[in-house]
Design a protein around this motif. Structure first.
Motif, PDB file in Angstrom:
ATOM      1  N   TRP A   2     -29.388 -23.200 -11.408  1.00  0.00           N
ATOM      2  CA  TRP A   2     -29.043 -21.716 -11.372  1.00  0.00           C
ATOM      3  C   TRP A   2     -30.690 -21.023 -10.784  1.00  0.00           C
ATOM      4  O   TRP A   2     -30.760 -19.804 -10.255  1.00  0.00           O
ATOM      5  CB  TRP A   2     -28.488 -20.661 -12.454  1.00  0.00           C
ATOM      6  N   ASP A   4     -31.696 -21.239  -7.958  1.00  0.00           N
ATOM      7  CA  ASP A   4     -31.851 -20.977  -6.312  1.00  0.00           C
ATOM      8  C   ASP A   4     -31.689 -19.883  -6.549  1.00  0.00           C
ATOM      9  O   ASP A   4     -32.139 -18.723  -5.441  1.00  0.00           O
ATOM     10  CB  ASP A   4     -31.186 -22.057  -5.210  1.00  0.00           C
ATOM     11  N   HIS A   5     -30.441 -19.400  -7.118  1.00  0.00           N
ATOM     12  CA  HIS A   5     -29.929 -18.297  -7.268  1.00  0.00           C
ATOM     13  C   HIS A   5     -30.946 -17.223  -7.933  1.00  0.00           C
ATOM     14  O   HIS A   5     -30.890 -16.085  -7.086  1.00  0.00           O
ATOM     15  CB  HIS A   5     -28.634 -18.230  -8.694  1.00  0.00           C
ATOM     16  N   TYR A   8     -33.471 -16.396  -4.730  1.00  0.00           N
ATOM     17  CA  TYR A   8     -32.510 -15.409  -4.192  1.00  0.00           C
ATOM     18  C   TYR A   8     -32.428 -14.079  -4.150  1.00  0.00           C
ATOM     19  O   TYR A   8     -33.187 -12.879  -3.800  1.00  0.00           O
ATOM     20  CB  TYR A   8     -30.839 -16.145  -3.275  1.00  0.00           C
ATOM     21  N   ASN A  30     -21.094 -16.393  -6.399  1.00  0.00           N
ATOM     22  CA  ASN A  30     -21.620 -17.070  -7.450  1.00  0.00           C
ATOM     23  C   ASN A  30     -21.464 -16.533  -8.891  1.00  0.00           C
ATOM     24  O   ASN A  30     -22.076 -17.809  -9.555  1.00  0.00           O
ATOM     25  CB  ASN A  30     -22.553 -18.145  -7.323  1.00  0.00           C
ATOM     26  N   GLN A  31     -20.768 -15.482  -9.236  1.00  0.00           N
ATOM     27  CA  GLN A  31     -20.644 -14.824 -10.699  1.00  0.00           C
ATOM     28  C   GLN A  31     -19.553 -14.105 -10.596  1.00  0.00           C
ATOM     29  O   GLN A  31     -18.823 -13.113  -9.394  1.00  0.00           O
ATOM     30  CB  GLN A  31     -21.582 -14.180 -10.721  1.00  0.00           C
ATOM     31  N   GLN A  38     -21.218 -17.500 -16.153  1.00  0.00           N
ATOM     32  CA  GLN A  38     -22.923 -17.786 -16.054  1.00  0.00           C
ATOM     33  C   GLN A  38     -23.697 -17.455 -17.372  1.00  0.00           C
ATOM     34  O   GLN A  38     -22.968 -16.372 -18.006  1.00  0.00           O
ATOM     35  CB  GLN A  38     -23.105 -16.618 -15.193  1.00  0.00           C
ATOM     36  N   VAL A  42     -28.990 -14.904 -15.766  1.00  0.00           N
ATOM     37  CA  VAL A  42     -28.501 -15.290 -14.262  1.00  0.00           C
ATOM     38  C   VAL A  42     -27.740 -13.905 -14.072  1.00  0.00           C
ATOM     39  O   VAL A  42     -27.699 -12.910 -13.531  1.00  0.00           O
ATOM     40  CB  VAL A  42     -27.463 -16.403 -14.075  1.00  0.00           C
ATOM     41  N   LEU A  46     -28.910 -10.038 -11.731  1.00  0.00           N
ATOM     42  CA  LEU A  46     -27.828  -9.873 -10.624  1.00  0.00           C
ATOM     43  C   LEU A  46     -27.616  -8.444 -11.339  1.00  0.00           C
ATOM     44  O   LEU A  46     -27.787  -7.431  -9.826  1.00  0.00           O
ATOM     45  CB  LEU A  46     -26.489 -10.403 -10.754  1.00  0.00           C
TER      46      LEU A  46
END
Length: 110
Positions: A2, A4-5, A8, A30-31, A38, A42, A46
């Motif tokens: 995770w 890269d997530h 970002y 992507n969640q 997830q 993460v 978000l």
């Protein structure tokens, strides 16, 4: 998996106003919401970056599809949105058109 997530989301935070107006953000998050697979850190990232600033119009099961989506549409609180409706990713011949189903949503302003 995770990293890269998270990177970002850290970059995105600089572009999202704290109290946005007339703003729609959509894409492959992507969640799933509510949280499903997830990791908690993460989901928390978000939430801090996007969901504390915008309304999530695509949480839960998507009408017409009966599944949660990882593709989401968020909007500023000065907008309203109808219930999200799914667009099948299975063609008339039964073949899979995409690994993601579509989402349709109508917006308006207060």
């Amino acid at each position: 998996m995770w990293e890269d997530h998270i990177a970002y989301l850290a970059g995105l935070a600089a572009y999202l106003p704290l109290d946005p107006e007339h703003l729609v953000v959509l894409g492959d998050f992507n969640q799933r919401f509510p949280k499903r697979y997830q990791p908690q850190h993460v989901a928390d990232a978000l939430r801090r970056t996007v969901l504390d600033r915008l309304e999530l119009a695509t949480a839960g099961q998507i009408a017409g599809i009966g599944k949660q989506s990882i593709d989401h549409i968020c909007h500023s609180r000065d907008l309203w949105a109808d219930t999200a409706a799914g667009i099948s990713n299975i063609g008339p011949d039964g073949r899979l058109l995409s690994d993601h189903f579509g989402i349709s949503l109508r917006f308006g302003s207060s």
